[in-house]
Design a protein around this motif. Structure first.
Motif, PDB file in Angstrom:
ATOM      1  N   ILE A 146      39.767  49.840  34.528  1.00 12.69           N
ATOM      2  CA  ILE A 146      39.208  51.449  34.244  1.00 12.69           C
ATOM      3  C   ILE A 146      39.194  51.731  32.751  1.00 12.69           C
ATOM      4  CG2 ILE A 146      39.695  53.889  34.655  1.00 12.69           C
ATOM      5  CD1 ILE A 146      40.429  53.211  37.718  1.00 12.69           C
ATOM      6  N   LYS A 147      40.535  51.353  32.313  1.00 15.63           N
ATOM      7  CA  LYS A 147      40.899  51.812  30.794  1.00 15.63           C
ATOM      8  C   LYS A 147      39.876  50.712  30.020  1.00 15.63           C
ATOM      9  CE  LYS A 147      45.538  52.786  31.431  1.00 15.63           C
ATOM     10  NZ  LYS A 147      47.123  52.333  31.477  1.00 15.63           N
ATOM     11  N   SER A 148      39.536  49.505  30.396  1.00 14.45           N
ATOM     12  CA  SER A 148      38.707  48.972  29.500  1.00 14.45           C
ATOM     13  C   SER A 148      37.169  49.161  29.973  1.00 14.45           C
ATOM     14  CB  SER A 148      38.752  47.013  29.691  1.00 14.45           C
ATOM     15  OG  SER A 148      38.491  46.985  31.143  1.00 14.45           O
ATOM     16  N   GLY A 149      36.779  49.949  30.838  1.00 15.02           N
ATOM     17  CA  GLY A 149      35.472  50.417  30.733  1.00 15.02           C
ATOM     18  C   GLY A 149      34.782  49.398  31.788  1.00 15.02           C
ATOM     19  N   LYS A 150      35.306  48.408  32.508  1.00 15.92           N
ATOM     20  CA  LYS A 150      34.620  47.454  33.182  1.00 15.92           C
ATOM     21  C   LYS A 150      34.145  47.796  34.459  1.00 15.92           C
ATOM     22  CE  LYS A 150      34.950  44.412  29.710  1.00 15.92           C
ATOM     23  NZ  LYS A 150      33.772  44.035  29.112  1.00 15.92           N
ATOM     24  N   ILE A 151      34.963  48.406  35.251  1.00 17.14           N
ATOM     25  CA  ILE A 151      34.782  48.736  36.774  1.00 17.14           C
ATOM     26  C   ILE A 151      33.864  50.139  37.032  1.00 17.14           C
ATOM     27  CG2 ILE A 151      36.745  49.887  37.100  1.00 17.14           C
ATOM     28  CD1 ILE A 151      36.760  48.221  39.818  1.00 17.14           C
ATOM     29  N   PRO A 152      32.997  50.354  37.682  1.00 13.20           N
ATOM     30  CA  PRO A 152      32.126  51.630  37.809  1.00 13.20           C
ATOM     31  C   PRO A 152      33.322  52.528  38.499  1.00 13.20           C
ATOM     32  CG  PRO A 152      31.190  49.733  39.332  1.00 13.20           C
ATOM     33  CD  PRO A 152      32.448  49.250  38.392  1.00 13.20           C
ATOM     34  N   TYR A 153      33.288  53.790  37.938  1.00 13.36           N
ATOM     35  CA  TYR A 153      34.168  54.667  38.735  1.00 13.36           C
ATOM     36  C   TYR A 153      33.545  56.096  38.098  1.00 13.36           C
ATOM     37  CZ  TYR A 153      36.477  55.576  33.971  1.00 13.36           C
ATOM     38  OH  TYR A 153      36.847  55.937  32.789  1.00 13.36           O
ATOM     39  N   GLY A 203      29.051  39.233  38.393  1.00 15.31           N
ATOM     40  CA  GLY A 203      29.934  38.392  37.409  1.00 15.31           C
ATOM     41  C   GLY A 203      30.705  39.151  36.457  1.00 15.31           C
ATOM     42  N   LYS A 204      30.673  40.406  36.307  1.00 16.30           N
ATOM     43  CA  LYS A 204      31.459  41.431  35.132  1.00 16.30           C
ATOM     44  C   LYS A 204      32.711  41.075  35.280  1.00 16.30           C
ATOM     45  CE  LYS A 204      27.523  43.960  33.930  1.00 16.30           C
ATOM     46  NZ  LYS A 204      27.118  45.448  34.177  1.00 16.30           N
ATOM     47  N   MET A 205      33.386  40.841  36.688  1.00 14.53           N
ATOM     48  CA  MET A 205      34.697  41.030  36.830  1.00 14.53           C
ATOM     49  C   MET A 205      35.502  39.523  36.413  1.00 14.53           C
ATOM     50  SD  MET A 205      36.642  40.442  40.573  1.00 14.53           S
ATOM     51  CE  MET A 205      38.053  41.281  40.910  1.00 14.53           C
ATOM     52  N   ASN A 206      34.325  38.448  36.160  1.00 10.52           N
ATOM     53  CA  ASN A 206      35.007  37.171  35.679  1.00 10.52           C
ATOM     54  C   ASN A 206      35.125  37.279  34.159  1.00 10.52           C
ATOM     55  OD1 ASN A 206      34.844  35.975  38.288  1.00 10.52           O
ATOM     56  ND2 ASN A 206      32.728  35.484  38.026  1.00 10.52           N
ATOM     57  N   ASP A 207      34.410  38.333  33.628  1.00 13.35           N
ATOM     58  CA  ASP A 207      34.604  38.332  32.267  1.00 13.35           C
ATOM     59  C   ASP A 207      36.109  38.923  31.700  1.00 13.35           C
ATOM     60  OD1 ASP A 207      32.261  37.799  31.870  1.00 13.35           O
ATOM     61  OD2 ASP A 207      31.428  39.596  31.701  1.00 13.35           O
ATOM     62  N   GLU A 208      36.976  39.397  32.835  1.00 14.01           N
ATOM     63  CA  GLU A 208      38.341  39.827  32.510  1.00 14.01           C
ATOM     64  C   GLU A 208      39.255  38.829  32.307  1.00 14.01           C
ATOM     65  OE1 GLU A 208      39.224  42.966  32.324  1.00 14.01           O
ATOM     66  OE2 GLU A 208      36.798  43.347  32.184  1.00 14.01           O
ATOM     67  N   ASN A 209      40.308  39.067  31.364  1.00 18.94           N
ATOM     68  CA  ASN A 209      41.420  38.297  31.353  1.00 18.94           C
ATOM     69  C   ASN A 209      42.497  39.155  31.724  1.00 18.94           C
ATOM     70  OD1 ASN A 209      40.037  36.282  29.971  1.00 18.94           O
ATOM     71  ND2 ASN A 209      40.195  37.195  27.850  1.00 18.94           N
ATOM     72  N   GLU A 210      43.118  38.876  33.004  1.00 19.66           N
ATOM     73  CA  GLU A 210      44.153  39.509  33.542  1.00 19.66           C
ATOM     74  C   GLU A 210      45.675  39.027  32.765  1.00 19.66           C
ATOM     75  OE1 GLU A 210      44.239  39.663  37.730  1.00 19.66           O
ATOM     76  OE2 GLU A 210      42.014  39.666  37.888  1.00 19.66           O
ATOM     77  N   GLY A 211      45.476  38.304  31.707  1.00 19.79           N
ATOM     78  CA  GLY A 211      46.725  37.953  30.973  1.00 19.79           C
ATOM     79  C   GLY A 211      47.685  37.017  31.491  1.00 19.79           C
TER      80      GLY A 211
END
Length: 70
Positions: free
Chosen positions: A34-41, A62-70
């Motif tokens: 949410i903070k990174s503006g990736k997921i629709p909410y 595939g936008k979820m795959n762009d995430e680096n969960e760290g």
């Protein structure tokens, strides 16, 4: 009511905990998205609301795959 309205499938809104469970991730992970503006909410006051169909489309895109969960 119009026939068009009656024919529409009404989708229920789900909360942050529900969408985290749906995606099998933690609520903190969803908050980071949410903070990174990736997921629709959407916001309803102080609460986050989601439509499962929109989140599923986001996942399929595939936008979820762009995430680096760290």
């Amino acid at each position: 009511m119009s026939r068009e309205y009656e024919a529409m499938e009404v989708e229920k809104w789900v909360n942050l905990e529900d969408i985290a469970d749906h995606l099998s991730v933690s609520t903190d992970t969803v908050r980071n998205w949410i903070k990174s503006g990736k997921i629709p909410y959407y916001r309803a006051g102080k609460r986050y609301k989601f439509r499962i169909s929109e989140v599923d489309e986001w996942l399929k895109s595939g936008k979820m795959n762009d995430e680096n969960e760290g």
